[in-house]
Design a protein around this motif. Structure first.
Motif, PDB file in Angstrom:
ATOM      1  N   MET A   1       0.842  -1.193   0.000  1.00 36.38           N
ATOM      2  CA  MET A   1       0.000   0.000   0.000  1.00 36.38           C
ATOM      3  C   MET A   1       0.885   1.253   0.000  1.00 36.38           C
ATOM      4  O   MET A   1       1.808   1.359   0.796  1.00 36.38           O
ATOM      5  CB  MET A   1      -0.921   0.006   1.230  1.00 36.38           C
ATOM      6  N   GLN A   5      -2.195   6.378   0.407  1.00 36.06           N
ATOM      7  CA  GLN A   5      -3.390   5.610   0.746  1.00 36.06           C
ATOM      8  C   GLN A   5      -3.378   5.209   2.213  1.00 36.06           C
ATOM      9  O   GLN A   5      -4.413   5.245   2.885  1.00 36.06           O
ATOM     10  CB  GLN A   5      -3.467   4.353  -0.135  1.00 36.06           C
ATOM     11  N   ARG A   6      -2.198   4.861   2.724  1.00 37.04           N
ATOM     12  CA  ARG A   6      -2.090   4.462   4.134  1.00 37.04           C
ATOM     13  C   ARG A   6      -2.438   5.629   5.060  1.00 37.04           C
ATOM     14  O   ARG A   6      -3.114   5.438   6.085  1.00 37.04           O
ATOM     15  CB  ARG A   6      -0.674   3.958   4.400  1.00 37.04           C
ATOM     16  N   LEU A   8      -4.499   8.053   4.437  1.00 38.31           N
ATOM     17  CA  LEU A   8      -5.959   8.194   4.415  1.00 38.31           C
ATOM     18  C   LEU A   8      -6.621   7.162   5.320  1.00 38.31           C
ATOM     19  O   LEU A   8      -7.581   7.472   6.042  1.00 38.31           O
ATOM     20  CB  LEU A   8      -6.485   8.057   2.984  1.00 38.31           C
ATOM     21  N   GLU A   9      -6.098   5.931   5.276  1.00 39.09           N
ATOM     22  CA  GLU A   9      -6.665   4.874   6.109  1.00 39.09           C
ATOM     23  C   GLU A   9      -6.418   5.150   7.591  1.00 39.09           C
ATOM     24  O   GLU A   9      -7.268   4.844   8.442  1.00 39.09           O
ATOM     25  CB  GLU A   9      -6.058   3.521   5.715  1.00 39.09           C
ATOM     26  N   ASN A  12      -8.997   7.676   8.589  1.00 42.20           N
ATOM     27  CA  ASN A  12     -10.299   7.013   8.709  1.00 42.20           C
ATOM     28  C   ASN A  12     -10.400   6.260  10.034  1.00 42.20           C
ATOM     29  O   ASN A  12     -11.447   6.274  10.699  1.00 42.20           O
ATOM     30  CB  ASN A  12     -10.519   6.044   7.542  1.00 42.20           C
ATOM     31  N   TYR A  13      -9.326   5.585  10.405  1.00 42.59           N
ATOM     32  CA  TYR A  13      -9.296   4.862  11.680  1.00 42.59           C
ATOM     33  C   TYR A  13      -9.451   5.829  12.850  1.00 42.59           C
ATOM     34  O   TYR A  13     -10.212   5.570  13.800  1.00 42.59           O
ATOM     35  CB  TYR A  13      -7.984   4.085  11.798  1.00 42.59           C
ATOM     36  N   PHE A  29      -1.454  -2.349   8.809  1.00 38.07           N
ATOM     37  CA  PHE A  29      -0.952  -2.108   7.459  1.00 38.07           C
ATOM     38  C   PHE A  29       0.313  -2.910   7.125  1.00 38.07           C
ATOM     39  O   PHE A  29       0.893  -2.719   6.063  1.00 38.07           O
ATOM     40  CB  PHE A  29      -0.692  -0.605   7.277  1.00 38.07           C
TER      41      PHE A  29
END
Length: 251
Positions: A1, A5-6, A8-9, A12-13, A29
């Motif tokens: 990844m 993108q990481r 963003l994740e 989100n978390y 991740f």
């Protein structure tokens, strides 16, 4: 990844859990601790997080409550479902208190039996005035023009004379810190409303769960029933159980 993108994740978390540790980033991740730390440094540089020893937190943001007219336009299907389920708890000849939140106001469309409603909401009183059976007591006080409710000492003193079967209360946040709201004056009225009822029913969609705002007006242990629109996480369900709060989810 890829890192972008990481990141963003990770955000989100954090939006769901409010905090994250380096170890959790590594596990989620499949990256090294050095990579996890670099991710947090990058997010800190973008002012998206506050780094802590061993992890990160979301920065505290002040939640501005939209004005009442805009909130009415945005009454969601979730709030309508919550309001319908909450209204099913109103029985013939009940005496109830309804606060000025839009989620509680959503109840108004489903209340059409003989009962006595006490409220400080101008809009809710207007909705109920179109119905034949409910009897309405509109509490008089200082008018909050933007959100169209009445508050102040006169409202609290008037509430002191009423003893009701149920009260229905809306929230900005519900968490381990209890029930919270933006305006202290609004919270003072809600607290008094709760004190005057045999049963305290709190309503709020899932976006309110885990949120702690400016002013605490009640503890979780002050609630009898919480109605929301989605099944909360297990940790929150356990928190409710520990405080003797029953949970209902509107479909």
């Amino acid at each position: 990844m890829a890192q972008e993108q990481r990141l963003l994740e990770i955000i989100n978390y954090l939006n769901k859990h409010e905090k994250i540790t380096v170890d959790e980033i590594c596990t989620l991740f499949h990256v090294s601790r050095d990579t996890a730390r670099r991710d947090l440094v990058k997010l800190e540089e973008e002012q998206a997080i506050i780094r802590t020893r061993g992890g990160a937190l979301l920065p505290k943001t002040h939640r501005k409550v939209d004005n009442y007219h805009n909130r009415l336009k945005a009454v969601s299907e979730e709030k309508k479902a919550i309001g319908k389920l909450a209204a099913s708890f109103v029985r013939e000849n009940d005496h109830i208190i309804l606060d000025a939140s839009t989620t509680v106001q959503a109840m108004g469309n489903y209340i059409n039996q003989e009962c006595t409603v006490i409220t400080n909401s101008i809009n809710l009183a207007d909705i109920l005035s179109d119905k034949q059976l409910p009897k309405i007591h509109l509490l008089g006080g200082v008018m909050q023009k933007e959100h169209r409710y009445l508050y102040g000492n006169s409202v609290i003193q008037r509430l002191d004379k009423y003893y009701v079967d149920k009260v229905f209360i809306g929230i900005v946040g519900i968490s381990e810190k209890g029930l919270t709201i933006v305006e202290e004056e609004d919270g003072a009225v809600k607290r008094k409303m709760m004190q005057q009822a045999k049963q305290v029913i709190v309503v709020g969609d899932n976006s309110k769960i885990g949120i702690t705002d400016f002013y605490q007006f009640a503890k979780l242990s002050d609630i009898d029933l919480f109605i929301t629109d989605k099944e909360p996480e297990d940790s929150f369900i356990q928190l409710l159980k520990e405080n003797g709060v029953e949970l209902l989810v509107a479909n």
